[in-house]
Design a protein around this motif. Structure first.
Motif, short mmCIF file in Angstrom:
data_model
loop_
_atom_site.label_atom_id
_atom_site.label_comp_id
_atom_site.label_asym_id
_atom_site.label_seq_id
_atom_site.Cartn_x
_atom_site.Cartn_y
_atom_site.Cartn_z
N ILE A 172 0.83 -1.20 0.00
CA ILE A 172 0.00 0.00 0.00
C ILE A 172 0.86 1.25 0.00
CG2 ILE A 172 -1.75 1.30 1.27
CD1 ILE A 172 -2.70 -1.33 -0.07
N ARG A 173 1.91 1.24 0.80
CA ARG A 173 2.76 2.44 0.85
C ARG A 173 3.45 2.67 -0.49
NH1 ARG A 173 7.70 4.21 4.93
NH2 ARG A 173 7.35 6.42 4.66
N ASN A 174 3.99 1.61 -1.07
CA ASN A 174 4.65 1.72 -2.38
C ASN A 174 3.69 2.29 -3.42
OD1 ASN A 174 5.73 1.17 -4.98
ND2 ASN A 174 6.86 -0.59 -4.22
N TYR A 175 2.52 1.67 -3.52
CA TYR A 175 1.61 2.04 -4.60
C TYR A 175 0.87 3.34 -4.33
CZ TYR A 175 2.84 -2.71 -5.83
OH TYR A 175 3.57 -3.82 -6.14
N ALA A 176 0.74 3.72 -3.05
CA ALA A 176 0.18 5.04 -2.75
C ALA A 176 1.11 6.14 -3.24
CB ALA A 176 -0.08 5.17 -1.25
N ILE A 177 2.42 5.89 -3.15
CA ILE A 177 3.41 6.87 -3.61
C ILE A 177 3.31 7.05 -5.12
CG2 ILE A 177 5.88 7.27 -3.90
CD1 ILE A 177 6.25 5.83 -1.17
N THR A 178 3.34 5.94 -5.86
CA THR A 178 3.29 6.06 -7.32
C THR A 178 1.96 6.63 -7.78
OG1 THR A 178 2.50 3.79 -7.64
CG2 THR A 178 4.88 4.13 -7.63
N ASP A 179 0.87 6.23 -7.11
CA ASP A 179 -0.45 6.68 -7.53
C ASP A 179 -0.59 8.18 -7.32
OD1 ASP A 179 -3.10 5.85 -8.55
OD2 ASP A 179 -3.78 6.69 -6.65
N ALA A 180 -0.15 8.67 -6.17
CA ALA A 180 -0.26 10.11 -5.90
C ALA A 180 0.55 10.91 -6.91
CB ALA A 180 0.22 10.40 -4.47
N PHE A 198 5.28 13.80 0.34
CA PHE A 198 3.82 13.80 0.50
C PHE A 198 3.41 14.11 1.93
CE2 PHE A 198 4.88 10.72 -2.91
CZ PHE A 198 4.33 11.42 -3.96
N HIS A 199 4.27 13.80 2.89
CA HIS A 199 3.95 14.14 4.27
C HIS A 199 3.86 15.65 4.42
CE1 HIS A 199 8.26 14.38 3.85
NE2 HIS A 199 8.44 14.85 5.07
N LEU A 251 0.82 8.15 3.53
CA LEU A 251 1.54 9.21 2.83
C LEU A 251 1.87 10.38 3.76
CD1 LEU A 251 -0.32 9.30 -0.60
CD2 LEU A 251 1.98 8.46 -0.14
N SER A 252 1.07 10.58 4.79
CA SER A 252 1.29 11.72 5.67
C SER A 252 2.22 11.40 6.83
CB SER A 252 -0.05 12.22 6.23
OG SER A 252 -0.64 11.25 7.08
N ALA A 310 11.04 7.67 2.17
CA ALA A 310 12.20 6.81 2.42
C ALA A 310 12.33 6.40 3.88
CB ALA A 310 13.48 7.54 1.99
N GLN A 311 11.54 6.97 4.77
CA GLN A 311 11.69 6.70 6.19
C GLN A 311 10.69 5.65 6.68
OE1 GLN A 311 11.13 10.63 7.82
NE2 GLN A 311 13.31 11.11 7.71
N ASP A 312 11.11 4.89 7.71
CA ASP A 312 10.19 4.00 8.38
C ASP A 312 9.23 4.83 9.23
OD1 ASP A 312 11.83 2.07 7.31
OD2 ASP A 312 12.81 1.57 9.21
N PHE A 313 8.05 4.27 9.50
CA PHE A 313 7.14 4.96 10.42
C PHE A 313 6.30 3.95 11.18
CE2 PHE A 313 4.38 4.61 6.71
CZ PHE A 313 3.14 4.27 7.27
N GLU A 314 5.82 4.38 12.33
CA GLU A 314 5.03 3.54 13.22
C GLU A 314 3.54 3.71 12.93
OE1 GLU A 314 4.57 0.80 16.45
OE2 GLU A 314 6.43 1.53 15.51
N TRP A 315 2.85 2.60 12.81
CA TRP A 315 1.40 2.63 12.62
C TRP A 315 0.75 2.83 13.98
CZ3 TRP A 315 -1.80 2.06 8.31
CH2 TRP A 315 -3.16 1.89 8.60
#
Length: 879
Positions: A52-60, A666-667, A596-597, A602-607
């Motif tokens: 989801i993260r990968n494809y959200a980036i390309t889609d946006a 995007f963030h 995206l936010s 390129a950074q990791d993030f916590e859900w």
């Protein structure tokens, strides 16, 4: 009360409309489309949050560029071959194709529900015979060009997967790829890897080692970490080959420090060196050691002394010969001249085996070393090196090369790409084994060589498919057998981006003219873990295809974006850890907006549920604003002075958001949109909004959020009664010059902060009046002189040479000295008139926050506040 936004209610409708209108179809006649690509997924059964993260980036980004007027190619397909599908089918008592097709249907539905805008007319699936036919076609072309070899080799064998692994598919403790020594585990199942001697197929990627290495310098759009990984994997080293005579045979050792050759006290050979193999035939002690090294994960500093000696090429002395695990079979020459005094590995080995340490290089400045306890590894001046004593290391290396015992040489860590896999679910290698003709390629007219019906068996299923395996030799017509190995699935993904360009082309893997027009891929998004697998292979394939005359490009990707990892409770989110969150659990659009936010791509993030809730509430805020407006919100038709601030801020927001989309931040896009939404709400509550400015603000906000939250944006666009679809609407443009928008924003922000600080310090809870005084013009002229000055210039003199500034006497001299102290730390500012205009337009913000009358004016020379005012730092008086 306004309604709530219901994503589930609108998504199917807008999906239908987008599909009906074909909004994501890239025209075939596009001259120069923007090619946006995410690494296509392995068909594992369902999408995970990394997808989801990968494809959200390309889609946006694809949506943004489409609205900006580009013809955008944004395709999707399936990396459908591979051992996991075969294992999954085995566990479920089904066949790999049925399992894979079911996974594809499920994952395609997931992608569509997330609202990703793909050109599905270009969909490819690598397990389709019409696709892997071209794998085979390309293999035969590479074979004819001499880029394919069939050879016996010591290979990495995974006993659990029952197949060979390429070096890059063996993971070591440090997380890197296999380093051509023993040890490591399978990248897929984690089983300890063994060594076997097998006949295998290789693609000779080493023919391109230099070009692949040198080409990294030009990949400015790639992360430096990926480029470093590829440099290290290729491992090019410049040095020399030194020839030692061992038992009458010449043995070459590679070294990058030829200046230390006089310090060689032993010769170490790799366990797989040909001299060692010969010794092992007659020496049980050597044979046992070689076997023990092959079966251990960490042979460390182990070694065994042979009965041989080597003749030192420069001194003529005899030195002992060892078999040593730290010497790698296929790096350099497989032989190392042991120089314990000047090499850390050699020193450690010598310490373990009680070998002499002889210093032959000393520091030029005469300082001491820690020898023999620690090696001295820097360059220096030669000593105890015969005729070369007294030479600096660099000069000595050149002089030593004049002797016939050494020659310039370059070695590489990179080895040829082993593509043979002893498994069923892959592309059959299109070769036939004939007793008379040898190995013969399958003719083009007989391609594809399709897989036979799957039958569960141990070992290689194709080897057990007797009827399929038996065939005729294409050359002589006599009985022959098919090759039963299949190709590494990284072959499938090494050129798939080319097939997207002409997915239905029947005459070749891709249409060359189209490929030349559309390549390189403008933006490619995927994980950094593919640096020395997929990303190196596509660079090799592109070059090889260019040399085959099939392309006029040699680099496949212009800009590479690596996405970070989604964490949950501090660990990578995954089903195996039990911390995975289903992509649709919180709604597709909320998930997209959050991933995206949350952080830079390129950074990791916590859900976290809290942050997901923030993304959800932001959608509700936008919906509520538009719903309230379209339901008949009271507005004005005559403008007021404070409306100019909103009109200007709309333009500033367009500029800021556009810049952040271009930079894939995007963030920060989401941060800008949240800030702008808060401003719009505040503006609308200050007094009845000016209809023209406020409605434009809502429309601009809708467009700017559309690449990230497309369902919401379409719904808002429809509510605003706009024509067409927002996905096809033109990207908003600023109506005013906003070149200084960042400075202007900072000016307002810092001035507000200064007022807050003053009210806090003086403890004014309810001020009556706020006076903001902008500096006099001469201070801006002085500031510009100081900023333009070179370091070390006489800034005070330069400023005071201006007669109009000098006329202000001591005040000018004091300010010039102040600027000189700041020197190169002066930031750009807006001109005085512009500063006055910006703060005057923003005065309503001060009034709204503090409930006071606000005056914004220019300083007067006789005014007490004039001395305090600085460019973009107005004086403030509060009463």
């Amino acid at each position: 009360m306004s309604r709530r936004y219901d994503h589930a209610r609108v998504k199917e409708y807008w999906q239908h409309v987008w599909e009906r209108e074909g909004v994501y179809d890239c025209p075939a006649d596009a001259d120069d489309p923007t090619y946006v690509l995410g690494m296509f997924p392995y068909t594992s059964g369902s999408l995970h949050m990394g997808h989801i993260r990968n494809y959200a980036i390309t889609d946006a980004y694809a949506r943004y560029r489409r609205m900006a007027g580009d013809d955008v190619l944004h395709p999707m397909g399936w990396d459908a071959f591979g051992l996991p599908a075969e294992n999954a089918a085995y566990e479920r008592d089904t066949d790999p194709e049925s399992w894979t097709r079911a996974c594809i249907e499920r994952m395609r539905g997931d992608l569509e529900e997330m609202g990703f805008g793909y050109d599905w007319s270009r969909e490819i699936t690598t397990c389709d015979p019409e696709y892997y036919r071209w794998n085979q076609w390309l293999f035969t072309r590479l074979h004819d060009a001499g880029l394919v070899e069939y050879d016996s080799a010591t290979v990495n064998w995974c006993p659990d997967c029952e197949t060979v692994l390429a070096d890059a598919q063996v993971e070591t403790e440090d997380g890197g790829g296999h380093d051509h020594t023993h040890g490591g585990v399978c990248w897929r199942c984690g089983t300890a890897v063994e060594q076997r001697e097998l006949d295998q197929w290789f693609l000779t990627i080493t023919d391109y080692a230099d070009e692949l290495y040198d080409g990294l310098e030009d990949l400015d759009g790639w992360p430096e970490g990926v480029r470093d990984s590829q440099r290290n994997w290729i491992g090019r080293q410049e040095g020399a080959r030194v020839t030692f005579v061992v038992d009458g045979h010449d043995v070459d050792a590679f070294t990058t420090r030829l200046d230390t050759v006089y310090g060689a006290t032993y010769l170490a050979l790799a366990p797989g060196h040909e001299v060692v193999r010969e010794l092992a035939e007659d020496d049980d002690r050597i044979a046992e050691y070689v076997e023990s090294v092959a079966s251990t994960d960490d042979a460390g500093l182990s070694g065994v002394e042979t009965d041989l000696t080597a003749i030192h090429p420069y001194t003529g002395e005899e030195i002992p010969v060892y078999v040593a695990a730290y010497v790698l079979d296929d790096v350099g020459t497989g032989a190392v001249m042991g120089v314990p005094a000047h090499n850390e590995r050699d020193h450690a080995f010598a310490s373990e085996h009680d070998l002499p340490v002889e210093q032959v290089v000393e520091p030029v400045d005469g300082t001491g070393t820690n020898l023999p306890e620690e090696p001295y590894t820097d360059d220096g001046m030669l000593t105890d090196s015969g005729a070369y004593d007294g030479l600096a290391s660099t000069a000595a290396r050149d002089r030593l090369l004049e002797d016939d015992a050494a020659a310039e040489a370059t070695t590489y860590r990179l080895r040829d790409w082993l593509i043979s896999r002893q498994r069923y679910w892959g592309t059959p290698i299109p070769m036939v084994h004939c007793e008379d003709c040898g190995r013969v390629p399958v003719p083009d007219e007989d391609l594809p060589v399709e897989l036979p019906e799957y039958v569960q068996t141990t070992g290689n299923p194709l080897d057990a498919a007797e009827e399929w395996k038996q065939t005729e030799c294409p050359d002589c017509g006599e009985p022959a057998t098919r090759e039963t190995d299949t190709m590494d699935t990284f072959v499938d993904s090494s050129w798939y981006f080319l097939r997207y360009l002409s997915p239905h082309f029947e005459d070749a893997p891709f249409d060359q003219q189209t490929a030349d027009e559309w390549l390189p891929v403008d933006v490619y998004v995927g994980g950094e873990e593919h640096a020395v697998l997929h990303l190196l292979y596509i660079r090799f394939f592109t070059r090889a295809l260019a040399d085959l005359g099939l392309l006029n490009r040699r680099e496949p990707v212009e800009r590479l974006i690596n996405q970070g990892t989604v964490l949950h409770s501090g660990e990578k989110m995954s089903k195996s850890k039990g911390n995975a969150v289903a992509p649709h659990e919180y709604g597709a659009e909320t998930t997209r907006l959050f991933v995206l936010s949350a952080a830079h791509p390129a950074q990791d993030f916590e859900w976290t549920v809290k942050d997901v809730s923030t993304a959800y509430e932001f959608q509700q805020t936008l919906y509520e604003m538009v719903d309230t407006y379209t339901a008949g919100q009271e507005t004005r038709t005559e403008s007021a002075p404070h409306d100019a601030y909103l009109e200007r801020e709309i333009d500033r927001t367009i500029a800021a958001v556009t810049e952040e989309y271009d930079r894939f931040r995007f963030h920060r896009v989401v941060g800008e949109l949240q800030r702008f939404a808060r401003l719009l709400r505040r503006y609308a509550s200050y007094e009845a909004p000016y209809r023209f400015a406020y409605s434009r603000g809502l429309r601009v906000l809708t467009k700017l959020v559309a690449p990230i939250a497309p369902y919401l944006a379409e719904e808002l666009w429809h509510m605003l009664d706009e024509d067409g679809l927002v996905v096809e609407a033109p990207w908003p443009e600023s109506l005013r010059d906003v070149a200084d928008f960042r400075i202007e924003r900072q000016l307002v922000r810092t001035t507000l902060d200064d007022v807050r600080d003053i009210t806090d310090v003086v403890d004014i809870a309810d001020p009556d009046e706020i006076e903001v005084v902008v500096a006099e013009d001469w201070k801006y002229r002085a500031y510009d002189v100081a900023r333009a000055a070179d370091p070390g210039d006489a800034i005070v003199g330069a400023i005071m040479s201006d007669a109009s500034i000098q006329a202000h006497g001591d005040a000018a001299a004091d300010y010039a000295a102040e600027l000189a102290e700041q020197g190169a730390g002066l930031e750009p500012v807006v001109a005085g008139d512009r500063e006055l205009e910006v703060l005057s337009q923003a005065a309503w913000l001060f009034e709204d926050e503090f409930g006071a009358d606000v005056t914004v004016r220019r300083a007067d020379g006789d005014d007490e506040l004039a001395g305090k005012a600085r460019p973009n730092k107005p004086a403030i008086h509060i009463s």
